[in-house]
Scaffold this motif. Structure first.
Motif, mmCIF file in Angstrom:
data_model
loop_
_atom_site.group_PDB
_atom_site.id
_atom_site.type_symbol
_atom_site.label_atom_id
_atom_site.label_comp_id
_atom_site.label_asym_id
_atom_site.label_seq_id
_atom_site.Cartn_x
_atom_site.Cartn_y
_atom_site.Cartn_z
ATOM 1 N N ALA A 194 0.509 -1.358 0.388
ATOM 2 C CA ALA A 194 -0.167 -0.343 -0.158
ATOM 3 C C ALA A 194 0.751 1.698 -0.420
ATOM 4 C CB ALA A 194 -0.766 -0.142 0.928
ATOM 5 N N THR A 195 2.647 1.326 0.744
ATOM 6 C CA THR A 195 2.791 2.469 0.732
ATOM 7 C C THR A 195 3.181 2.660 -0.627
ATOM 8 O OG1 THR A 195 3.272 2.267 3.232
ATOM 9 C CG2 THR A 195 4.888 3.030 1.930
ATOM 10 N N ALA A 196 4.015 1.552 -0.966
ATOM 11 C CA ALA A 196 3.998 1.907 -2.464
ATOM 12 C C ALA A 196 3.501 2.302 -3.748
ATOM 13 C CB ALA A 196 4.834 0.429 -3.085
ATOM 14 N N GLY A 197 2.009 1.821 -3.231
ATOM 15 C CA GLY A 197 0.760 1.855 -4.430
ATOM 16 C C GLY A 197 0.822 3.530 -4.509
ATOM 17 N N ALA A 198 0.981 3.566 -3.179
ATOM 18 C CA ALA A 198 0.545 5.386 -2.460
ATOM 19 C C ALA A 198 2.403 6.708 -3.274
ATOM 20 C CB ALA A 198 0.625 5.342 -0.843
ATOM 21 N N LEU A 199 3.025 6.448 -3.026
ATOM 22 C CA LEU A 199 4.099 6.984 -3.678
ATOM 23 C C LEU A 199 3.712 7.001 -5.287
ATOM 24 C CD1 LEU A 199 6.792 5.049 -1.257
ATOM 25 C CD2 LEU A 199 5.853 7.419 -1.491
ATOM 26 N N LEU A 200 3.525 5.673 -5.653
ATOM 27 C CA LEU A 200 3.775 5.909 -7.392
ATOM 28 C C LEU A 200 2.162 6.726 -7.411
ATOM 29 C CD1 LEU A 200 3.859 1.567 -8.283
ATOM 30 C CD2 LEU A 200 5.426 3.510 -8.807
ATOM 31 N N ALA A 201 0.917 7.235 -6.800
ATOM 32 C CA ALA A 201 0.058 7.351 -6.971
ATOM 33 C C ALA A 201 0.874 8.885 -7.346
ATOM 34 C CB ALA A 201 -0.963 7.178 -6.350
ATOM 35 N N ALA A 202 1.703 9.318 -6.078
ATOM 36 C CA ALA A 202 2.318 10.219 -6.051
ATOM 37 C C ALA A 202 2.759 10.723 -7.376
ATOM 38 C CB ALA A 202 2.745 10.731 -4.674
ATOM 39 N N GLY A 203 3.368 10.253 -7.921
ATOM 40 C CA GLY A 203 4.294 10.218 -8.880
ATOM 41 C C GLY A 203 6.074 9.453 -8.893
ATOM 42 N N VAL A 204 5.905 9.332 -7.727
ATOM 43 C CA VAL A 204 6.945 8.433 -7.703
ATOM 44 C C VAL A 204 7.799 7.233 -8.304
ATOM 45 C CG1 VAL A 204 9.755 7.407 -5.865
ATOM 46 C CG2 VAL A 204 7.226 8.939 -4.951
ATOM 47 N N PRO A 205 8.986 7.362 -8.605
ATOM 48 C CA PRO A 205 8.934 6.205 -9.985
ATOM 49 C C PRO A 205 9.125 4.831 -9.539
ATOM 50 C CG PRO A 205 10.714 8.046 -10.276
ATOM 51 C CD PRO A 205 9.801 8.165 -9.269
ATOM 52 N N VAL A 206 8.488 4.144 -9.664
ATOM 53 C CA VAL A 206 7.728 2.481 -8.931
ATOM 54 C C VAL A 206 9.694 1.840 -8.781
ATOM 55 C CG1 VAL A 206 9.166 1.877 -11.426
ATOM 56 C CG2 VAL A 206 7.666 0.770 -9.861
ATOM 57 N N LEU A 207 10.596 2.082 -8.871
ATOM 58 C CA LEU A 207 12.235 1.836 -8.117
ATOM 59 C C LEU A 207 12.572 2.231 -7.290
ATOM 60 C CD1 LEU A 207 15.008 -0.288 -8.991
ATOM 61 C CD2 LEU A 207 15.633 1.661 -7.816
ATOM 62 N N TYR A 208 12.338 3.326 -7.311
ATOM 63 C CA TYR A 208 12.663 4.430 -5.822
ATOM 64 C C TYR A 208 10.924 4.501 -4.892
ATOM 65 C CZ TYR A 208 15.908 6.275 -9.345
ATOM 66 O OH TYR A 208 16.480 6.581 -9.426
ATOM 67 N N ALA A 209 9.882 3.867 -5.649
ATOM 68 C CA ALA A 209 8.681 3.914 -4.487
ATOM 69 C C ALA A 209 9.099 2.710 -3.889
ATOM 70 C CB ALA A 209 7.426 3.777 -5.485
ATOM 71 N N ALA A 210 9.647 1.336 -4.552
ATOM 72 C CA ALA A 210 10.105 0.119 -3.915
ATOM 73 C C ALA A 210 10.391 0.275 -2.528
ATOM 74 C CB ALA A 210 10.391 -0.583 -4.853
ATOM 75 N N VAL A 211 11.499 0.876 -3.196
ATOM 76 C CA VAL A 211 12.754 1.264 -2.143
ATOM 77 C C VAL A 211 12.870 1.823 -0.468
ATOM 78 C CG1 VAL A 211 14.934 1.824 -1.172
ATOM 79 C CG2 VAL A 211 14.653 0.938 -3.811
ATOM 80 N N ALA A 212 11.561 3.203 -1.051
ATOM 81 C CA ALA A 212 10.871 3.932 0.398
ATOM 82 C C ALA A 212 10.298 3.011 1.127
ATOM 83 C CB ALA A 212 10.412 5.546 -0.528
ATOM 84 N N ALA A 213 9.202 2.279 0.446
ATOM 85 C CA ALA A 213 8.424 1.352 1.381
ATOM 86 C C ALA A 213 8.973 0.815 1.947
ATOM 87 C CB ALA A 213 7.314 1.084 -0.029
#
Length: 284
Positions: A164-183
């Motif tokens: 869910a955290t990665a999905g929220a970051l993706l929805a906010a426009g964060v590129p997928v790999l960085y969204a995964a790492v940040a999550a």
């Protein structure tokens, strides 16, 4: 080479196989980590083809969104990233309630338990009988299946939170790999807030996993020259940044995976890191 991702996935299985053979005491951890990480194999549809463009067996990524390679890769990554710290520092995972584990006792409760009057009251036959016959306590003791399932429910909740955290970051426009790492980092940080004893193992596990991840990528690049230039898209935030020819994005992913895999199983299954017993030396 046509199926580069398959080769990479097979390379990632090798450290886990070696650890499985050398450290039988960590096999339970490796199995739990592999099962908990399997949902992330289905996230390939987010990476392909925006992040990279490998060829998949039977073109499964185009048909169902992920391939056999994703499952192999996730299992291999979870195997060595969850055990790197334990292997390098000769640690074993034991239940938090095992002998020698620190017990969390509130000062007021400890003082109350030390009062002679209270101790005498606790030893009264009537009080002991009442405690034994409380319906809630008896029901809890009669449901061992529920106790066994609770850690897996915690694990499922943690995985769902990370997705869910990665999905929220993706929805906010964060590129997928960085969204995964940040999550992975954000959720693990929350778990460490509840289990401070996992901070140092998590950080060391992250560094060890990133180093091993880099080593495997270097072996992959040696076997398939130019693969990162052909198959990986240019980095969004770190264009052209590499370490020994490996995209820094990949090393960040290994770092986040190592942090999460070192902390998450210990939190979910209420385990702690302790010194592993030394193997018995053969007689003679």
């Amino acid at each position: 080479m046509t199926h580069e991702f398959l080769l990479l996935s097979l390379l990632f299985l090798l450290p886990g196989i070696a650890i499985w053979v050398a450290r039988p005491d960590l096999r339970s951890l490796m199995k739990r980590a592999a099962v908990a990480s399997l949902p992330f194999a289905a996230t390939e549809r987010l990476f392909y083809p925006t992040y990279w463009t490998p060829k998949f067996l039977f073109d499964l990524a185009d048909r169902v969104g992920f391939g056999v390679e994703d499952v192999l890769f996730i299992v291999g990554l979870s195997a060595f990233s969850s055990t790197a710290y334990a292997v390098a520092f000769r640690r074993a995972l034991v239940p938090c309630a095992a002998p020698g584990a620190p017990r969390r006792t509130r000062p007021g409760l400890a003082a109350a338990q030390a009062r002679p009057g209270l101790a005498a009251a606790q030893n009264r036959p009537g009080l002991r009988a009442a405690a034994r016959t409380r319906p809630g306590l008896a029901a809890a003791q009669a449901r061992p299946g529920l106790a066994a399932a609770r850690p897996w429910l915690r694990a499922a909740a943690g995985v769902a939170l990370a997705l869910a955290t990665a999905g929220a970051l993706l929805a906010a426009g964060v590129p997928v790999l960085y969204a995964a790492v940040a999550a992975m980092i954000a959720v693990t940080a929350a778990l460490v807030g509840a289990r401070r004893d996992l901070l140092v193992p998590g950080l060391l596990g992250a560094l060890l996993s990133a180093a091993l991840y880099l080593g495997l990528c270097l072996a992959f690049a040696a076997l398939v020259p130019g693969v990162f230039e052909r198959t990986w898209r240019p980095s969004v935030l770190l264009p052209g940044r590499t370490l020994l020819g490996v995209p820094v994005d990949e090393i960040l992913y290994g770092l986040g995976a190592g942090l999460a895999a070192t902390v998450f199983p210990a939190w979910a299954f209420e385990l702690r890191y302790a010194k592993a017993p030394r193997p018995d030396r053969p007689a003679g």
